[in-house]
Scaffold this motif. Structure first.
Motif, mmCIF file in Angstrom:
data_model
loop_
_atom_site.group_PDB
_atom_site.id
_atom_site.type_symbol
_atom_site.label_atom_id
_atom_site.label_comp_id
_atom_site.label_asym_id
_atom_site.label_seq_id
_atom_site.Cartn_x
_atom_site.Cartn_y
_atom_site.Cartn_z
ATOM 1 N N VAL A 460 -4.272 -4.846 8.960
ATOM 2 C CA VAL A 460 -2.879 -4.619 8.561
ATOM 3 C C VAL A 460 -1.986 -5.700 9.149
ATOM 4 O O VAL A 460 -1.116 -6.262 8.456
ATOM 5 N N THR A 464 0.274 -8.146 6.785
ATOM 6 C CA THR A 464 1.741 -8.155 6.903
ATOM 7 C C THR A 464 2.218 -9.463 7.519
ATOM 8 O O THR A 464 3.271 -9.996 7.144
ATOM 9 N N PRO A 478 4.423 -1.542 6.311
ATOM 10 C CA PRO A 478 3.085 -1.442 5.708
ATOM 11 C C PRO A 478 2.948 -0.328 4.685
ATOM 12 O O PRO A 478 1.986 -0.318 3.911
ATOM 13 N N ALA A 519 -0.723 -1.225 3.827
ATOM 14 C CA ALA A 519 -1.685 -0.653 4.773
ATOM 15 C C ALA A 519 -2.970 -0.239 4.067
ATOM 16 O O ALA A 519 -4.065 -0.325 4.642
ATOM 17 N N ALA A 522 -4.874 -3.445 2.903
ATOM 18 C CA ALA A 522 -5.566 -4.067 4.036
ATOM 19 C C ALA A 522 -6.951 -3.467 4.233
ATOM 20 O O ALA A 522 -7.839 -4.122 4.795
#
Length: 537
Positions: A460, A464, A478, A519, A522
């Motif tokens: 994550v 990001t 996220p 999130a 990821a």
């Protein structure tokens, strides 16, 4: 060195190329062969090709991505032009040289978007083969290049050099106009139209047909029909539309019958050369346009043709738009609904009436699996080629929405539907098309794909962090999707490059453009494998 933003017409192909793994990018290249007139030398061929790139900046432009993708126009001058002989002299054969030129991906940031090989026999040029990066050319451009090359070749061979007209506009001129307030107003109107159309579409047009299948498994089938050529033209003349509208209506009827949807959305393609003052620029200028046709009232075919023709005209008026911003509209609509919105099907009608395909009777054939197309992630793609002697229908479909039997039924149903309407008394409704095509009844909608769990911290943070680095953001949430977090679709390839630098891979520009929270996205990431730097990996 001149620099400019990408033109709007570049953006669809920019995203499409970056969606493909390097080993498949060559399938978007365009290869053309030009016979050379007698009396031309190898030096003359090279001079003509160098003159071509001198006149047209699109052919000496690279596309670096850092800081946002741009056009970078290089100074004219000599460039690598291969030569191959048909003689067995120990050098690579013409087929080997052309294969190498056409199979290798272009380095968009450093390589001009044109490659060439002069093929000789006894030292005399017989043919020039050109390989283009699709970012530089479209069909209109290729026709002009072919005319210019032949005019120059004949002039040099006859020692009466041809006088070519001046090049009035270059792609950078178009890019500058697209940055004006006038162009911004046109884009705003077009995007407002698209936003309304997208809001009316079902989230998944193939919901009743979608089944579990490997995401990159697809098939490609072709139906060649001489009978469709005259039948389509007669129907078009009777209904006072272009033959393309007749074929698009047939495809719409089949999609409605197969999916059970009351509104059919599909992406057709527009050349976009009548929408601005720079119609004569040699560059890639086409993009998809959304056509949404209502079928919930079970219209007869004649009415469906009228709706398709009207919708096509309306969509074409709004087609000239930065395509990446349309993708962002789709992402925002998905975020609003809480699920991705799929645009479903692509359809492309190409007029090839000056050429023959050799079709003498209806034939159906399976082709090599469309691996590159499958990576793009669309559901179906229908290409309709109207040749001088036949109509050729080429259908590519993801296995998750069509099995082999359904694909064959789709193509044979297209032919049967139009041949039936060659009779002026026929006017089948959409509800009758499923029986005509022999579609199996649609089942209940399958459960959606499993949503991966939110990823652990390092993945994550990498994702990001890459989004923030590319876009100059202080931070992102996220739980937001990429677009909602402030990411621009056009810069998705740059985000993926920054991710790789951080040691992560596993996403595509298309995945980033969906409304999936960062999130969760990821969770699809994995550490970069040692072999991933190999272009063949």
């Amino acid at each position: 060195m001149k620099s400019a933003n990408l033109c709007w017409g570049h953006r669809y192909m920019w995203l499409r190329i970056h969606q493909l793994p390097p080993r498949h990018q060559h399938e978007s290249h365009i290869l053309m062969r030009f016979p050379m007139p007698a009396g031309l030398t190898v030096a003359g061929c090279r001079a003509i090709l160098i003159s071509l790139t001198r006149r047209h900046e699109a052919l000496r432009t690279t596309f670096p991505a850092d800081g946002g993708p741009r056009q970078r126009v290089h100074a004219p001058g000599p460039w690598p032009i291969a030569q191959a002989s048909v003689e067995r002299d120990g050098t690579p054969s013409p087929a080997e040289v052309v294969e190498e030129l056409s199979a290798r991906p272009f380095d968009l940031a450093a390589e001009w978007p044109i490659r060439a090989c002069v093929i000789t026999s006894g030292g005399v040029p017989k043919q020039v083969v050109l390989v283009f990066n699709h970012l530089a050319v479209d069909m209109w451009t290729l026709e002009r290049i072919e005319q210019e090359l032949w005019t120059q070749a004949e002039g040099v061979a006859s020692r009466r050099p041809a006088s070519l007209g001046p090049v009035r506009h270059q792609p950078a001129d178009l890019a500058r106009w697209e940055a004006t307030a006038e162009a911004a107003g046109l884009a705003a109107d077009a995007l407002a139209y698209w936003e309304k159309q997208i809001a009316l579409l079902p989230a998944d047009p193939f919901a009743a047909r979608r089944r579990a299948a490997p995401p990159e498994e697809a098939r490609h089938a072709t139906l060649t029909s001489p009978s469709l050529l005259d039948a389509g033209r007669r129907i078009a003349a009777r209904l006072k539309v272009w033959p393309s509208a007749v074929h698009l209506a047939a495809h719409t009827a089949l999609l409605a019958a197969y999916t059970g949807q009351g509104a059919v959305g599909q992406l057709a393609f527009a050349g976009n050369r009548g929408s601005h003052p720079f119609q004569d620029v040699l560059t890639c200028m086409f993009s998809p346009m959304l056509m949404r046709v209502g079928c919930s009232d079970d219209p007869p075919f004649s009415e469906l043709v009228r709706r398709v023709a009207d919708e096509n005209e309306q969509a074409a008026r709004h087609a000239y738009v930065p395509y990446d911003e349309v993708v962002e509209l789709v992402a925002r609509e998905g975020s609003r609904r809480g699920e991705p919105v799929r645009l479903g099907s692509e359809v492309n009608f190409l007029n090839q009436r000056t050429l023959a395909c050799g079709g003498r009777r209806t034939t159906f054939a399976w082709n090599r699996a469309p691996e590159a197309w499958a990576h793009y992630g669309a559901d179906t793609y229908l290409r309709i080629d109207e040749w001088r002697d036949a109509v050729v229908l080429g259908l590519q479909a993801a296995s998750s929405v069509m099995d082999a039997a359904a694909m064959e039924a789709f193509l044979r149903g297209h032919e049967a539907l139009l041949l039936a309407h060659d009779d002026p008394a026929a006017d089948l409704r959409v509800s009758q098309v499923a029986e005509l095509a022999g579609f199996d009844p649609a089942g209940t909608p399958a459960a959606g794909p499993a949503v991966p769990a939110a990823a652990a911290g390092p993945a994550v943070q990498a994702l990001t962090g890459a989004v923030c680095q590319v876009h100059g953001l202080a931070g992102v949430d996220p739980s937001d999707g990429y677009v909602l977090a402030g990411g621009r679709v056009l810069r998705a390839p740059e985000v993926l490059a920054r991710l790789r630098e951080r040691g992560w891979e596993g996403l595509t520009p298309r995945a980033l453009a969906e409304p999936t929270p960062l999130a969760v996205l990821a969770g699809l990431l994995a550490p970069v494998r040692p072999s991933a730097a190999d272009p063949e990996s």
